[in-house]
Design a protein around this motif. Structure first.
Motif, PDB file in Angstrom:
ATOM      1  N   UNK B 243       0.822  -1.225   0.000  1.00 39.13           N
ATOM      2  CA  UNK B 243       0.000   0.000   0.000  1.00 39.13           C
ATOM      3  C   UNK B 243       0.847   1.263   0.000  1.00 39.13           C
ATOM      4  N   UNK B 244       2.050   1.180   0.561  1.00 35.03           N
ATOM      5  CA  UNK B 244       2.952   2.333   0.416  1.00 35.03           C
ATOM      6  C   UNK B 244       3.250   2.547  -1.082  1.00 35.03           C
ATOM      7  N   UNK B 245       3.492   1.440  -1.770  1.00 35.22           N
ATOM      8  CA  UNK B 245       3.861   1.544  -3.191  1.00 35.22           C
ATOM      9  C   UNK B 245       2.665   1.965  -4.043  1.00 35.22           C
ATOM     10  N   UNK B 246       1.467   1.522  -3.662  1.00 32.20           N
ATOM     11  CA  UNK B 246       0.277   2.027  -4.365  1.00 32.20           C
ATOM     12  C   UNK B 246       0.210   3.557  -4.246  1.00 32.20           C
ATOM     13  N   UNK B 247       0.463   4.064  -3.053  1.00 31.47           N
ATOM     14  CA  UNK B 247       0.466   5.530  -2.870  1.00 31.47           C
ATOM     15  C   UNK B 247       1.494   6.203  -3.778  1.00 31.47           C
ATOM     16  N   UNK B 254       1.423   6.323 -12.118  1.00 31.62           N
ATOM     17  CA  UNK B 254       1.986   5.125 -12.746  1.00 31.62           C
ATOM     18  C   UNK B 254       1.038   3.953 -12.461  1.00 31.62           C
ATOM     19  N   UNK B 255       0.078   3.781 -13.383  1.00 29.83           N
ATOM     20  CA  UNK B 255      -0.961   2.771 -13.175  1.00 29.83           C
ATOM     21  C   UNK B 255      -0.371   1.362 -13.139  1.00 29.83           C
ATOM     22  N   UNK B 256       0.648   1.133 -13.963  1.00 28.48           N
ATOM     23  CA  UNK B 256       1.271  -0.191 -13.967  1.00 28.48           C
ATOM     24  C   UNK B 256       1.844  -0.544 -12.593  1.00 28.48           C
ATOM     25  N   UNK B 257       2.461   0.448 -11.968  1.00 29.67           N
ATOM     26  CA  UNK B 257       3.039   0.207 -10.649  1.00 29.67           C
ATOM     27  C   UNK B 257       1.936  -0.121  -9.641  1.00 29.67           C
ATOM     28  N   UNK B 258       0.842   0.622  -9.683  1.00 32.66           N
ATOM     29  CA  UNK B 258      -0.274   0.353  -8.774  1.00 32.66           C
ATOM     30  C   UNK B 258      -0.797  -1.068  -9.006  1.00 32.66           C
ATOM     31  N   UNK B 312      -8.621  -1.816   1.082  1.00 35.14           N
ATOM     32  CA  UNK B 312      -9.488  -0.649   0.852  1.00 35.14           C
ATOM     33  C   UNK B 312      -8.929   0.195  -0.294  1.00 35.14           C
ATOM     34  N   UNK B 313      -7.605   0.379  -0.310  1.00 34.30           N
ATOM     35  CA  UNK B 313      -6.983   1.165  -1.386  1.00 34.30           C
ATOM     36  C   UNK B 313      -7.157   0.464  -2.738  1.00 34.30           C
ATOM     37  N   UNK B 314      -6.929  -0.836  -2.728  1.00 37.73           N
ATOM     38  CA  UNK B 314      -7.090  -1.602  -3.961  1.00 37.73           C
ATOM     39  C   UNK B 314      -8.517  -1.478  -4.479  1.00 37.73           C
ATOM     40  N   UNK B 315      -9.438  -1.637  -3.568  1.00 37.84           N
ATOM     41  CA  UNK B 315     -10.844  -1.576  -3.979  1.00 37.84           C
ATOM     42  C   UNK B 315     -11.193  -0.217  -4.580  1.00 37.84           C
ATOM     43  N   UNK B 316     -10.760   0.853  -3.967  1.00 38.23           N
ATOM     44  CA  UNK B 316     -11.126   2.168  -4.512  1.00 38.23           C
ATOM     45  C   UNK B 316     -10.429   2.443  -5.845  1.00 38.23           C
ATOM     46  N   UNK B 317      -9.241   1.823  -6.049  1.00 40.14           N
ATOM     47  CA  UNK B 317      -8.579   1.990  -7.356  1.00 40.14           C
ATOM     48  C   UNK B 317      -9.299   1.203  -8.444  1.00 40.14           C
ATOM     49  N   UNK B 382     -10.251   6.425   3.000  1.00 39.00           N
ATOM     50  CA  UNK B 382     -10.156   5.829   1.653  1.00 39.00           C
ATOM     51  C   UNK B 382     -11.544   5.453   1.134  1.00 39.00           C
ATOM     52  N   UNK B 383     -12.334   4.825   2.000  1.00 32.95           N
ATOM     53  CA  UNK B 383     -13.648   4.357   1.542  1.00 32.95           C
ATOM     54  C   UNK B 383     -14.659   5.501   1.419  1.00 32.95           C
ATOM     55  N   UNK B 384     -14.433   6.564   2.153  1.00 36.98           N
ATOM     56  CA  UNK B 384     -15.361   7.684   2.117  1.00 36.98           C
ATOM     57  C   UNK B 384     -15.224   8.493   0.833  1.00 36.98           C
ATOM     58  N   UNK B 385     -14.026   8.456   0.259  1.00 34.26           N
ATOM     59  CA  UNK B 385     -13.739   9.283  -0.928  1.00 34.26           C
ATOM     60  C   UNK B 385     -14.641   8.947  -2.117  1.00 34.26           C
TER      61      UNK B 385
END
Lengths: 385, 385
Positions: B243-247, B254-258, B312-317, B382-385
């Motif tokens: 999740x640090x790297x997703x950020x 960089x969508x590939x990195x996410x 949660x981050x993955x889901x919102x992406x 994250x989920x509220x956004x």
């Protein structure tokens, strides 16, 4: 009477445990021993830990001395000794903590117990193979231990000096046993001088009168320190130390010392016993706070084996019923849970609180050819007498 | 949709967890925070661990910044900062590992993560209270971390150089997050330069393509090393890093990195999940050999909380169903087992393999005001956004 157990312990030692190490542990390519062996006999890691290398040398030399002059056992002891003599030490004679399979150093000599077990190994080896250089290694290593005693970790010590200076129980405890082990090299005067001071330290400082328990860490002045380290109890450690002290008491014909050691041993055992699931806890906190050690409630082989030795010794000294009952109780738990009923050989080492096998290993980084065979030998020969 | 969870996480954060630390952790006598607090709210140890002091400063400053400008929270952050600024460092600016209650050093600065969390704390504090000296502390500490990077333990490093030089995952992982945390002080150019190199290291070296898993230790050249350290997996660590790297990926668009981080996160989670009892294992061995860590099968709070953040981050992406299902599964396990249904407040930290509370503590030597509140805040926002 407990004497009928002698045969059981002897058989297990000579037909199961010793053959396991004879068969699986020798590194014929690079010398020394493998200790990371799983329950199928597979070597799962080839690193060589000095504690365990030295302990196996000691064990096979001890078998030669105390069981029979067996050339195969002697060869195994010599096999490890050649490896350790050649590759075990740094330029100052300190023993590394670990080596890779080839014998190249991996971890620096930060751990004084590497030196303790190396001295024990070469001291015992000298008794079955009296080469002067073995005596020399044992003696110089022992002198070095005494020199390093005040700050065993040397430059690797991370404690900030002055705020809270603690002393740890393990070294005085080991010195009780190591001095006796090396009496043929040190002479009885040096043994007296070292052991008098450490026995005094253990029985009057580490032994915490108010609780009746032995502390793992006390202040340099000998006081209880209310901190994670200061509150720490390790019942197995304390019990093992008490049989070392019984041996010293017997050597000095000091019956009071033997009795005191027995009393403390029982207090530890009663306190450390898990009334819910059986077995003896690994770590405890004297104030019953959460300990740092996440493995605190696990049941470890050496704790139970050393307790059986302490109880067998107590029983033969006093013939009392309490020792007999506790011996039977700890024997039943230990043989039912640590012994490998399926594969035989060396015993398991690590159980979870409920007594289920937690790691499917016979040996690893901290478990080698030592506590199980030494314990079986000690109980056998103690009860046979 | 997962959005309905936002309210649940927010309520738990603001009505249970934050009030617990507000109420129990302030040392009004000597400054700083108590972290060793049991489930009745009792302080069972008064030592002050720099990691945890710094993390609590960061947490309360973050609440001020991301939730609301609350003077009480700011005061709590400043309370810890005064203590740490005055007593946390040695003469060279290295952060000690621990202090006693009064702030006198106990353990030397052998642990670079003390420095990492101190930099994070003062960097965040500067955002709510822009005093130049806070920025200065954060920046010089960060520079010092980069200087110490090749040998973080310095003279306390017990590894013999040359035989088997390993690099550990934790520092590159923390640098991903810490650089972003300090972007307002370092500037985006330095953040790019540091994070490009650590992301490359993590995604191409620590990430072990053959297994699809992230290794905790690799050779200096980036190879797998078949040893206890080399075989070690820590699924929670790897998931948190993702999740640090997703950020970072989002920051760089960089969508590939996410996507790559998400993929690795799922592989870790599926591998680390205990299909028998639920929850994520603490440590594993990539060859399924017995690990050194006796606590390997325990279930730790931070592992589960950080996994919820990653999911949660993955889901919102991506809005994908797999993330939703895993979020619900990990949520159910975590809230059912770590949350203290009886006393409320901060969550439990340590469960045994079966999910039973293993230590009755809310905080200790390694657990403070950090993962639970940070995780609740991250999931909520994250989920509220």
């Amino acid at each position: 009477m407990l004497n009928h157990y002698a045969e059981t312990y002897k058989n297990e030692l000579l037909n199961e445990v010793v053959p396991f190490w004879e068969k699986n542990s020798l590194d014929k390519e690079y010398g020394g021993y493998f200790t990371c062996i799983d329950n199928s006999g597979e070597i799962y890691d080839t690193d060589k830990f000095i504690w365990l290398q030295a302990r196996q040398i000691w064990m096979f030399a001890t078998l030669c001395q105390k069981v029979q002059k067996n050339e195969a056992w002697k060869k195994i002891a010599m096999h490890g000794a050649r490896f350790l003599e050649k590759q075990g030490r740094d330029e100052f004679g300190n023993w590394y903590f670990s080596l890779n399979q080839k014998g190249e150093p991996l971890v620096q000599p930060y751990n004084i117990f590497s030196d303790c077990f190396a001295a024990m190994a070469f001291g015992k080896l000298y008794e079955i193979e009296p080469k002067e250089r073995y005596a020399e290694i044992a003696k110089t290593t022992f002198e070095n231990i005494l020199k390093r005693r005040e700050n065993p970790k040397g430059k690797y010590n991370k404690i900030y000096r002055g705020t809270r200076n603690l002393q740890n129980f393990a070294l005085p405890m080991i010195l009780c046993n190591l001095s006796l082990e090396l009496e043929h090299l040190l002479g009885s005067e040096q043994v007296d001088s070292v052991t008098d001071s450490v026995v005094n330290l253990i029985m009057n400082k580490f032994y915490h009168k108010e609780s009746g328990l032995v502390l793992e860490n006390i202040s340099v002045g000998g006081e209880f320190v209310d901190s994670f380290e200061g509150r720490l109890l390790n019942p197995g450690h304390a019990i093992e130390a008490m049989w070392f002290i019984m041996n010293l008491g017997i050597r000095k014909k000091d019956i009071d010392l033997v009795k005191k050691a027995e009393k403390i041993m029982f207090q530890q055992l009663e306190y450390g016993w898990d009334n819910e699931y059986g077995g003896i806890f690994y770590f405890m906190d004297i104030k019953n706070h959460p300990p740092q050690q996440l493995e605190h409630d696990q049941k470890l082989w050496w704790v139970h084996v050393e307790t059986l030795v302490a109880l067998a010794k107590t029983y033969t000294c006093t013939q009392n019923d309490k020792a007999k009952k506790w011996f039977e109780k700890v024997h039943d738990y230990t043989w039912n849970h640590f012994r490998d009923k399926e594969n035989g050989g060396e015993w398991y080492g690590y159980l979870n609180r409920k007594g289920e096998v937690h790691l499917n290993l016979k040996g690893g980084k901290w478990k080698g050819c030592f506590h199980v065979p030494r314990g079986l030998l000690e109980v056998w020969q103690t009860l046979e007498r």
